[in-house]
Write a protein that holds these residues in place. Structure first.
Motif, PDB file in Angstrom:
ATOM      1  N   GLU A 247      -7.039 -10.096  -7.613  1.00 11.67           N
ATOM      2  CA  GLU A 247      -7.122 -11.172  -8.607  1.00 11.67           C
ATOM      3  C   GLU A 247      -5.754 -11.784  -8.878  1.00 11.67           C
ATOM      4  OE1 GLU A 247      -9.839 -12.461  -9.695  1.00 11.67           O
ATOM      5  OE2 GLU A 247     -11.100 -11.008  -8.653  1.00 11.67           O
ATOM      6  N   ASN A 248      -4.707 -10.941  -8.892  1.00 13.88           N
ATOM      7  CA  ASN A 248      -3.360 -11.433  -9.184  1.00 13.88           C
ATOM      8  C   ASN A 248      -2.508 -11.592  -7.930  1.00 13.88           C
ATOM      9  OD1 ASN A 248      -3.838 -11.390 -12.017  1.00 13.88           O
ATOM     10  ND2 ASN A 248      -3.501  -9.172 -12.018  1.00 13.88           N
ATOM     11  N   SER A 249      -3.110 -11.324  -6.741  1.00  7.74           N
ATOM     12  CA  SER A 249      -2.391 -11.413  -5.470  1.00  7.74           C
ATOM     13  C   SER A 249      -1.071 -10.655  -5.530  1.00  7.74           C
ATOM     14  CB  SER A 249      -2.136 -12.886  -5.099  1.00  7.74           C
ATOM     15  OG  SER A 249      -3.346 -13.582  -4.978  1.00  7.74           O
ATOM     16  N   GLN A 250      -1.138  -9.408  -5.989  1.00  6.60           N
ATOM     17  CA  GLN A 250       0.078  -8.638  -6.242  1.00  6.60           C
ATOM     18  C   GLN A 250      -0.041  -7.231  -5.668  1.00  6.60           C
ATOM     19  OE1 GLN A 250       1.041  -8.376 -10.384  1.00  6.60           O
ATOM     20  NE2 GLN A 250       2.966  -7.306 -10.054  1.00  6.60           N
ATOM     21  N   LEU A 251       1.040  -6.764  -5.031  1.00  4.60           N
ATOM     22  CA  LEU A 251       1.129  -5.382  -4.589  1.00  4.60           C
ATOM     23  C   LEU A 251       1.375  -4.489  -5.793  1.00  4.60           C
ATOM     24  CD1 LEU A 251       1.420  -3.191  -2.350  1.00  4.60           C
ATOM     25  CD2 LEU A 251       3.868  -3.758  -2.303  1.00  4.60           C
ATOM     26  N   THR A 252       0.468  -3.551  -6.021  1.00  2.00           N
ATOM     27  CA  THR A 252       0.599  -2.644  -7.163  1.00  2.00           C
ATOM     28  C   THR A 252       1.439  -1.436  -6.827  1.00  2.00           C
ATOM     29  OG1 THR A 252      -1.589  -3.332  -7.931  1.00  2.00           O
ATOM     30  CG2 THR A 252      -0.691  -1.307  -8.865  1.00  2.00           C
ATOM     31  N   CYS A 253       1.157  -0.822  -5.657  1.00  2.00           N
ATOM     32  CA  CYS A 253       1.911   0.372  -5.278  1.00  2.00           C
ATOM     33  C   CYS A 253       1.798   0.599  -3.770  1.00  2.00           C
ATOM     34  CB  CYS A 253       1.387   1.603  -6.030  1.00  2.00           C
ATOM     35  SG  CYS A 253       2.478   3.045  -5.915  1.00  2.00           S
ATOM     36  N   LYS A 254       2.820   1.232  -3.212  1.00  2.00           N
ATOM     37  CA  LYS A 254       2.846   1.585  -1.800  1.00  2.00           C
ATOM     38  C   LYS A 254       2.988   3.105  -1.708  1.00  2.00           C
ATOM     39  CE  LYS A 254       5.538  -0.940   0.682  1.00  2.00           C
ATOM     40  NZ  LYS A 254       6.804  -1.472   1.264  1.00  2.00           N
ATOM     41  N   TYR A 255       2.093   3.744  -0.942  1.00  2.00           N
ATOM     42  CA  TYR A 255       2.059   5.202  -0.834  1.00  2.00           C
ATOM     43  C   TYR A 255       2.600   5.620   0.529  1.00  2.00           C
ATOM     44  CZ  TYR A 255      -0.936   4.449  -4.843  1.00  2.00           C
ATOM     45  OH  TYR A 255      -1.427   4.032  -6.052  1.00  2.00           O
ATOM     46  N   LYS A 256       3.570   6.551   0.504  1.00  2.00           N
ATOM     47  CA  LYS A 256       4.299   6.930   1.708  1.00  2.00           C
ATOM     48  C   LYS A 256       4.205   8.435   1.931  1.00  2.00           C
ATOM     49  CE  LYS A 256       8.419   5.144   1.960  1.00  2.00           C
ATOM     50  NZ  LYS A 256       9.817   4.784   1.565  1.00  2.00           N
ATOM     51  N   GLY A 257       4.491   8.849   3.170  1.00  2.00           N
ATOM     52  CA  GLY A 257       4.543  10.261   3.517  1.00  2.00           C
ATOM     53  C   GLY A 257       3.816  10.568   4.804  1.00  2.00           C
ATOM     54  N   LEU A 258       2.629   9.983   4.985  1.00  2.00           N
ATOM     55  CA  LEU A 258       1.837  10.245   6.181  1.00  2.00           C
ATOM     56  C   LEU A 258       2.432   9.572   7.411  1.00  2.00           C
ATOM     57  CD1 LEU A 258      -1.334   8.017   6.431  1.00  2.00           C
ATOM     58  CD2 LEU A 258       0.593   7.442   4.940  1.00  2.00           C
ATOM     59  N   GLN A 259       2.007  10.034   8.586  1.00  2.00           N
ATOM     60  CA  GLN A 259       2.312   9.325   9.830  1.00  2.00           C
ATOM     61  C   GLN A 259       1.022   8.732  10.377  1.00  2.00           C
ATOM     62  OE1 GLN A 259       5.150  10.831  12.762  1.00  2.00           O
ATOM     63  NE2 GLN A 259       3.607  10.555  14.352  1.00  2.00           N
ATOM     64  N   ASN A 260       1.021   7.417  10.548  1.00  2.00           N
ATOM     65  CA  ASN A 260      -0.137   6.694  11.077  1.00  2.00           C
ATOM     66  C   ASN A 260       0.385   5.475  11.836  1.00  2.00           C
ATOM     67  OD1 ASN A 260      -2.696   5.658  11.595  1.00  2.00           O
ATOM     68  ND2 ASN A 260      -2.868   4.694   9.581  1.00  2.00           N
ATOM     69  N   GLN A 261       0.776   5.702  13.080  1.00  2.00           N
ATOM     70  CA  GLN A 261       1.359   4.646  13.896  1.00  2.00           C
ATOM     71  C   GLN A 261       0.368   4.017  14.874  1.00  2.00           C
ATOM     72  OE1 GLN A 261       4.455   3.433  13.612  1.00  2.00           O
ATOM     73  NE2 GLN A 261       5.081   4.853  12.013  1.00  2.00           N
ATOM     74  N   THR A 262      -0.590   4.802  15.363  1.00  2.00           N
ATOM     75  CA  THR A 262      -1.487   4.302  16.401  1.00  2.00           C
ATOM     76  C   THR A 262      -2.956   4.610  16.136  1.00  2.00           C
ATOM     77  OG1 THR A 262      -1.234   6.344  17.702  1.00  2.00           O
ATOM     78  CG2 THR A 262       0.304   4.548  18.156  1.00  2.00           C
ATOM     79  N   SER A 263      -3.254   5.385  15.112  1.00  3.72           N
ATOM     80  CA  SER A 263      -4.622   5.872  14.888  1.00  3.72           C
ATOM     81  C   SER A 263      -5.412   4.962  13.969  1.00  3.72           C
ATOM     82  CB  SER A 263      -4.589   7.292  14.305  1.00  3.72           C
ATOM     83  OG  SER A 263      -3.917   8.174  15.169  1.00  3.72           O
ATOM     84  N   GLN A 264      -6.721   5.235  13.902  1.00  6.40           N
ATOM     85  CA  GLN A 264      -7.616   4.492  13.024  1.00  6.40           C
ATOM     86  C   GLN A 264      -7.794   5.256  11.706  1.00  6.40           C
ATOM     87  OE1 GLN A 264      -8.500   1.583  14.083  1.00  6.40           O
ATOM     88  NE2 GLN A 264      -9.917   0.910  12.495  1.00  6.40           N
TER      89      GLN A 264
END
Length: 368
Positions: A247-264
């Motif tokens: 609704e506000n076209s805004q990034l609320t938060c980004k979650y980091k730690g995992l590795q996901n480079q090529t998988s689904q």
């Protein structure tokens, strides 16, 4: 014994959490049922059928039966997408360019819907189960009338200046009752939002890049709506999970730690939206609190204590554990918590890996 032969690319709980569907490289869709509901499902969905119901092993540990309730065969190539509709109808889609419709009471497919290219993603309409959305690598989103077996409406995504093909990798619906919107994710890291009208036409609403226009794009692997919210959770192949307020076209938060480079790999919510769960290419399952407690904290260094502020738009505070011996292709909570009289939230989550294994876990946490 393994649940599948080869990688399990997709799993999906039916509404209510009593039934789970899984599929992947072996081209079969398997249906798993809660042990406590086994006899009920046999009586309701197999009584009078020509096929014999599978035999339940009463000595099995865990909440779900270790033998599949149904095995749907007929796909000619690996399956990438699943979605449940009402009354236990199920859609499957994959690299054989066909969407198939199944039902838990039927041993074979009910209908098929051919496409010109691979179909990695499919989703039932949240208000009208006769319709479903498919995303195809030809760059078209199609809204199908399943009964008529024809496309009711379609929308072709606009090409960028430096691109020839727009590859659709995931679709989902806004589950709120007040409006029906479709979210479309692409290989180049773009989200397109479409309004679905009362006449079932697909109309452009907005679009945005998850990493910003100046950064290299990465494939979007899933879009999940936060329960009772306008926010969506976006997983992508830059090893990030992002929470966006549409609704506000805004990034609320980004979650980091995992590795996901090529998988689904796909991130998703607990039933109450307080926890995010995801698999990982290094065999772990990750958990983040959706809302971080923002405090000043001390970090001891060689030069003495250092105070720093946690950023509200980034969360790299997680819990993880190694659940498999190969990459964790799926990790998700059941859509409803189990009843509990001890004051804890009691919830099942399930994981799968690239070697065909499925594991069920029980999580207990404080409701606050």
């Amino acid at each position: 014994e393994k649940a599948h032969t080869g990688a399990i690319w997709v799993m999906k709980f039916a509404p209510g959490g009593k039934v789970l569907a899984s599929a992947g490289d072996d081209k079969n869709v398997k249906i798993w049922v809660l042990k406590s509901q086994w006899n009920h499902f046999v009586e309701k969905y197999m009584k009078g059928k020509t096929d014999e119901p599978p035999v339940l092993n009463e000595e099995d540990d865990g909440y779900f039966a270790s033998v599949p309730f149904r095995v749907f065969e007929g796909s000619q190539a690996p399956i990438l997408g699943l979605d449940w509709g009402g009354q236990y109808f199920l859609l499957s889609a994959g690299t054989d360019r066909v969407v198939r419709l199944w039902h838990i009471a039927r041993g074979g497919q009910i209908a098929s819907y051919p496409h010109p290219d691979t179909v990695p993603t499919v989703a039932f309409h949240p208000l009208n189960p006769r319709y479903f959305l498919s995303g195809c690598l030809d760059g078209k989103v199609r809204l199908w009338n399943s009964n008529a077996r024809k496309v009711s409406s379609h929308h072709r995504l606009e090409q960028r200046n430096d691109q020839q093909d727009i590859l659709i990798t995931t679709v989902n619906f806004d589950k709120r009752v007040k409006l029906v919107r479709a979210y479309v994710g692409t290989y180049d890291g773009r989200i397109t939002v479409l309004d679905v009208s009362m006449t079932n036409s697909l109309d452009y609403y907005t679009s945005f890049d998850i990493r910003g226009a100046r950064k290299t794009a990465r494939k979007i692997t899933s879009i999940e709506q936060r329960p009772n919210s306008s926010s969506i959770l976006i997983t992508s192949n830059d090893s990030r999970i992002r929470l966006f307020d549409v609704e506000n076209s805004q990034l609320t938060c980004k979650y980091k730690g995992l590795q996901n480079q090529t998988s689904q790999i796909k991130g998703s919510f607990s039933h109450d939206g307080k926890i995010i769960i995801s698999g990982d290419e290094k065999n772990f399952v990750y958990f983040w609190e959706t809302e971080t407690h923002y405090k000043l904290f001390n970090h001891t260094t060689g030069k003495g204590p250092l105070k720093r502020q946690l950023r509200r738009d980034k969360n790299d505070c997680y819990y993880r554990f190694r659940s498999h011996e190969s990459r964790v292709t799926n990790a998700m909570f059941a859509p409803e918590a189990l009843s509990d009289n001890e004051g804890f939230v009691k919830e099942i989550f399930v994981t799968s890996d690239s070697k065909g294994n499925i594991k069920f876990f029980l999580n207990l946490r404080n409701p606050s």
